[in-house]
Design an enzyme around this catalytic site. Structure first.
Site, mmCIF file in Angstrom:
data_model
loop_
_atom_site.group_PDB
_atom_site.id
_atom_site.type_symbol
_atom_site.label_atom_id
_atom_site.label_comp_id
_atom_site.label_asym_id
_atom_site.label_seq_id
_atom_site.Cartn_x
_atom_site.Cartn_y
_atom_site.Cartn_z
ATOM 1 N N GLU A 19 0.761 -1.115 0.012
ATOM 2 C CA GLU A 19 -0.064 0.043 0.087
ATOM 3 C C GLU A 19 0.869 1.190 0.052
ATOM 4 O OE1 GLU A 19 -3.427 0.135 2.783
ATOM 5 O OE2 GLU A 19 -2.397 1.780 3.621
ATOM 6 N N PRO A 22 -0.411 8.633 -1.273
ATOM 7 C CA PRO A 22 -0.361 9.849 -2.280
ATOM 8 C C PRO A 22 0.809 10.797 -1.598
ATOM 9 C CG PRO A 22 -2.569 9.300 -2.138
ATOM 10 C CD PRO A 22 -1.699 8.537 -0.826
ATOM 11 N N THR A 50 -3.926 4.913 -0.870
ATOM 12 C CA THR A 50 -4.753 5.271 0.483
ATOM 13 C C THR A 50 -5.548 6.559 -0.082
ATOM 14 O OG1 THR A 50 -3.289 6.729 1.245
ATOM 15 C CG2 THR A 50 -3.120 4.293 1.855
ATOM 16 N N TYR A 181 -10.023 -5.814 12.007
ATOM 17 C CA TYR A 181 -9.149 -5.447 13.145
ATOM 18 C C TYR A 181 -8.869 -6.686 14.125
ATOM 19 C CZ TYR A 181 -10.207 -0.851 11.055
ATOM 20 O OH TYR A 181 -10.812 0.192 10.275
ATOM 21 N N HIS A 185 -11.674 -2.627 16.559
ATOM 22 C CA HIS A 185 -11.777 -1.042 16.096
ATOM 23 C C HIS A 185 -11.696 -0.647 17.388
ATOM 24 C CE1 HIS A 185 -13.185 2.598 14.493
ATOM 25 N NE2 HIS A 185 -12.762 2.211 13.584
ATOM 26 N N LYS A 201 -20.727 -5.937 6.912
ATOM 27 C CA LYS A 201 -20.028 -5.670 5.746
ATOM 28 C C LYS A 201 -19.920 -6.474 4.497
ATOM 29 C CE LYS A 201 -16.522 -3.585 7.923
ATOM 30 N NZ LYS A 201 -15.224 -2.836 8.307
ATOM 31 N N GLN A 212 -6.019 -4.524 9.762
ATOM 32 C CA GLN A 212 -5.160 -3.698 10.447
ATOM 33 C C GLN A 212 -3.631 -4.350 10.801
ATOM 34 O OE1 GLN A 212 -3.756 -0.732 10.975
ATOM 35 N NE2 GLN A 212 -5.535 0.213 12.275
ATOM 36 N N TYR A 303 2.247 -2.263 4.471
ATOM 37 C CA TYR A 303 1.966 -0.670 4.755
ATOM 38 C C TYR A 303 3.387 -0.049 4.515
ATOM 39 C CZ TYR A 303 -2.403 -2.641 6.318
ATOM 40 O OH TYR A 303 -3.592 -2.991 6.139
#
Length: 319
Positions: A19, A22, A50, A181, A185, A201, A212, A303
């Site tokens: 990931e 910007p 992202t 998560y 969360h 979801k 996460q 990440y």
């Protein structure tokens, strides 16, 4: 190609993805390419990009008063996605937020994705705006990621927002990712409640889950087990973030409400500089990823947070 298709086509082999964030407004894309270029050696089938929500900045005026202005410091997610697809011939996955976007603005973003040939999106609620304690949706926007998933799924059936005016649009073909998560969360009262929201979801149309960051694999293993017991059957991709500075000992738990294992904390604390910390983070992530590979995870998702040298070293040990 859809993320779920990439996973199916891998035939049990774990994939590599990452990931990116910007650049800030007005900064060129060349530095981003410099960080992506080395990682292409490991043939990532997709790259996430992202999205930042709006934030307040305060401008001092000549009369001594301070004006509060709303701005976006890191715009350009879809433009970057298009540029990466063109340069590297790899699928890109823009992140879509509830925060700061109306339903109409979200629909326009999704239509732009369709025009650009982007088939994958990640649907997120997003954080509260800086300076605000609680999340507030935009006027006419979504309050929960499940609602955003529902809107995206409606487009897959050709249902657009102004359908009641007689408009009929073509069906889209989005693959929808959502966040999970392992340590729950920050706003969830319990892990069980958080898993119920995750199931919602998925029931609304999510096709896969990206977690996460976590630093204790047992928390991921337990999370997957509990998710499966809830009836969640979609792929659950682990998110990996290597520690790279001593500040991460305070920053990561504070920002993401996660625990760091004591052995990792102790090794970082002994380091005399950030180069040593960076190596500790690499070694920990390599060990962590090897266990996850043995577990049979579909993808190792990293990440990068703007830098890729440590992720390159980790991937070199694994792929």
């Amino acid at each position: 190609m859809k993320i779920t298709e990439h996973i199916q086509n891998a035939d049990g082999k774990t994939l590599f993805s990452f990931e990116i964030v910007p650049p800030q407004k007005g900064v060129g894309i060349s530095d981003l390419y410099k960080n992506i270029d080395p990682l292409m050696e490991f043939k990532p089938p997709f790259i996430d990009v992202t999205t930042s929500r709006e934030e307040y900045i305060f401008l001092e005026r000549e009369n001594g008063l301070v004006e509060r202005k709303v701005t976006r410091m890191r715009p350009g997610t879809l433009g970057i996605c298009a540029a990466i697809q063109y340069k590297y011939s790899v699928d890109t996955v823009p992140h879509l937020l509830c925060g700061g976007y109306t339903k109409e603005e979200t629909e326009y973003l999704l239509i732009d994705c369709m025009y650009l040939g982007i088939q994958n999106v990640v649907a997120l609620r997003g954080d509260a705006m800086k300076g605000e304690k609680y999340f507030k949706p935009a006027l006419g926007g979504h309050s929960y990621a499940s609602e955003l998933v529902e809107q995206i799924d409606a487009l897959r059936c050709g249902r657009y927002l102004n359908e009641d005016t007689g408009y009929k649009g073509c069906a889209t073909d989005f693959c929808i990712g959502v966040a999970g998560y392992p340590e729950k969360h920050i706003e969830a009262p319990s892990i069980n409640y958080d898993l119920q929201m995750l199931k919602k979801k998925v029931d609304m149309g999510a096709d896969y889950i990206v977690t996460q960051m976590f630093f204790d694999n047992q928390k991921y293993f337990d999370f997957v087990k509990k998710a499966r017991e809830k009836g969640i059957t979609v792929p659950i991709i682990p998110g990996i973030k290597p520690v790279s500075t001593k500040k991460h000992l305070q920053l990561l738990p504070q920002a993401f409400k996660i625990d760091l294992p004591e052995p990792l904390i102790n090794e970082v604390a002994k380091c005399s500089d950030n180069n040593a910390v960076r190596q500790v983070g690499i070694d920990w992530a390599v060990h962590q990823c090897k266990e996850l590979l043995d577990f049979g995870v579909p993808v190792l998702h990293f990440y990068s947070m703007g830098k890729s040298d440590n992720i390159y070293k980790i991937a070199k040990e694994l792929f």
